[in-house]
Write an enzyme that holds these catalytic residues in place. Sequence first.
Site, PDB file in Angstrom:
ATOM      1  N   SER A 103       0.819  -1.227   0.000  1.00  0.00           N
ATOM      2  CA  SER A 103       0.000   0.000   0.000  1.00  0.00           C
ATOM      3  C   SER A 103       0.844   1.263   0.000  1.00  0.00           C
ATOM      4  O   SER A 103       0.324   2.359  -0.220  1.00  0.00           O
ATOM      5  CB  SER A 103      -0.976  -0.002   1.172  1.00  0.00           C
ATOM      6  N   THR A 137      -1.336  -2.289   5.264  1.00  0.00           N
ATOM      7  CA  THR A 137      -1.640  -1.478   6.449  1.00  0.00           C
ATOM      8  C   THR A 137      -0.961  -0.098   6.417  1.00  0.00           C
ATOM      9  O   THR A 137      -1.413   0.819   7.083  1.00  0.00           O
ATOM     10  CB  THR A 137      -1.195  -2.213   7.733  1.00  0.00           C
ATOM     11  N   LYS A 159      -2.338   4.054  11.908  1.00  0.00           N
ATOM     12  CA  LYS A 159      -1.379   2.998  12.206  1.00  0.00           C
ATOM     13  C   LYS A 159      -0.394   3.582  13.202  1.00  0.00           C
ATOM     14  O   LYS A 159       0.266   4.585  12.926  1.00  0.00           O
ATOM     15  CB  LYS A 159      -0.662   2.536  10.940  1.00  0.00           C
ATOM     16  N   GLU A 210      -0.151  28.768  20.170  1.00  0.00           N
ATOM     17  CA  GLU A 210       1.154  29.432  20.055  1.00  0.00           C
ATOM     18  C   GLU A 210       1.307  30.136  18.714  1.00  0.00           C
ATOM     19  O   GLU A 210       2.043  31.101  18.581  1.00  0.00           O
ATOM     20  CB  GLU A 210       2.265  28.394  20.197  1.00  0.00           C
TER      21      GLU A 210
HETATM   22  N1  ASP Z   1       4.015  -2.451   3.308  1.00  0.00           N
HETATM   23  C1  ASP Z   1       2.835  -3.266   3.529  1.00  0.00           C
HETATM   24  C2  ASP Z   1       1.660  -2.546   2.914  1.00  0.00           C
HETATM   25  O1  ASP Z   1       1.248  -1.541   3.411  1.00  0.00           O
HETATM   26  C3  ASP Z   1       2.659  -3.500   4.975  1.00  0.00           C
HETATM   27  C4  ASP Z   1       1.374  -4.174   5.404  1.00  0.00           C
HETATM   28  O2  ASP Z   1       0.498  -4.476   4.646  1.00  0.00           O
HETATM   29  O3  ASP Z   1       1.237  -4.380   6.629  1.00  0.00           O
HETATM   30  O4  ASP Z   1       1.188  -2.987   1.907  1.00  0.00           O
END
Ligand code: ASP
Length: 326
Positions: free
Chosen positions: A58, A91, A164, A282
């Site tokens: 991703s 993720t 995340k 600020e």
């Molecule tokens: N780099 C991977 C992604 O974001 C990590 C994951 O899926 O946890 O596709």
Amino acid sequence: MKHLRVLATGGTIAGSGAGGAGRAYAPGRIGIAEMAAEVRALGLPATLEAADIAAIGSQDIGWAEWSLLHQEIAAAQNDGGIDGTIITHGTDSAEETALLLDLTRPAGKPVVIVGAMRPADAVGSDGMRNFANSVRVASDSQASGRGVMVVMGDQIFAAVDVRKARTSSVDAFRGFPRGPIAAVTPSSLDWFGPPARVGEGARLPWPEALPQVDILYAYAGMAPCTVEALLGCGARGLVLAGMGQGNAPARVLDALADAVRGGIPVVRASRVDQGTVDRNLEVDDDARGFVAARAFGPAKARILLQLLIASGIREAREMQAQFDRR
Ligand code: ASP
């Protein structure tokens, strides 16, 4: 029995190659048909129709995949034979995809994004459980009217809250300022409250393209030429991942105020994981024309700013109203 559409994009949930105790792996290796067959065998109250729309990590997702997802979700939401959509996703950028789709689709039938922290062939893999949980969520009668949701680690988060927060471990996701909105396992689902967005239309239109918006990470000793560098690269909007309450050295704030005067909107977010960035504490946002990101972290503030610029919303007060909205 509910009928769900599953759209696969890749990520660790479809990753393999770790070989049990191994560490290195490749994301997006396992086709969704294989995963759907495994989940079907669990006897959950749903039938699944699955399609691979990408097979990428991703970190590489962008306009092409997002447009396709938006189109597919619209089609599923208008199809009387489909009760909900599940997107399998990496993720790393799940929070960005979730927010983008959440802001540009009506909060109707459930849309659930699911990923995994461990590849399918790693010991203690979480992918199939998360996927089974997502089927439980998308087929639940109380799942609609909640906007886009992210299912990870036996918890459900609303797109506006999710981030995340850890680089590894299966409970890597957090909700801020609201925590999870429900707890889920393949055999149970407990919502912590009623759906809050029943009947709500899309908050913003789907754009023809997403303008270039860049994020500036602030640090002690930062020089103002970093602002000029991004503008020279073609940025049409800037998000400051500021220190603390969205701070940066005075000369950087001056350069950002100059950018605003030149027609480039600037949103102040924070490099700190949690906490809101509020107006005029600020930093004198009124005088400098800045927008405060409130509860959005830099990555999500960037998505919202892209959509606002694309919608022709350019006035700081109007932008602020969108960032204030939960
Ligand atoms: N780099 C991977 C992604 O974001 C990590 C994951 O899926 O946890 O596709």
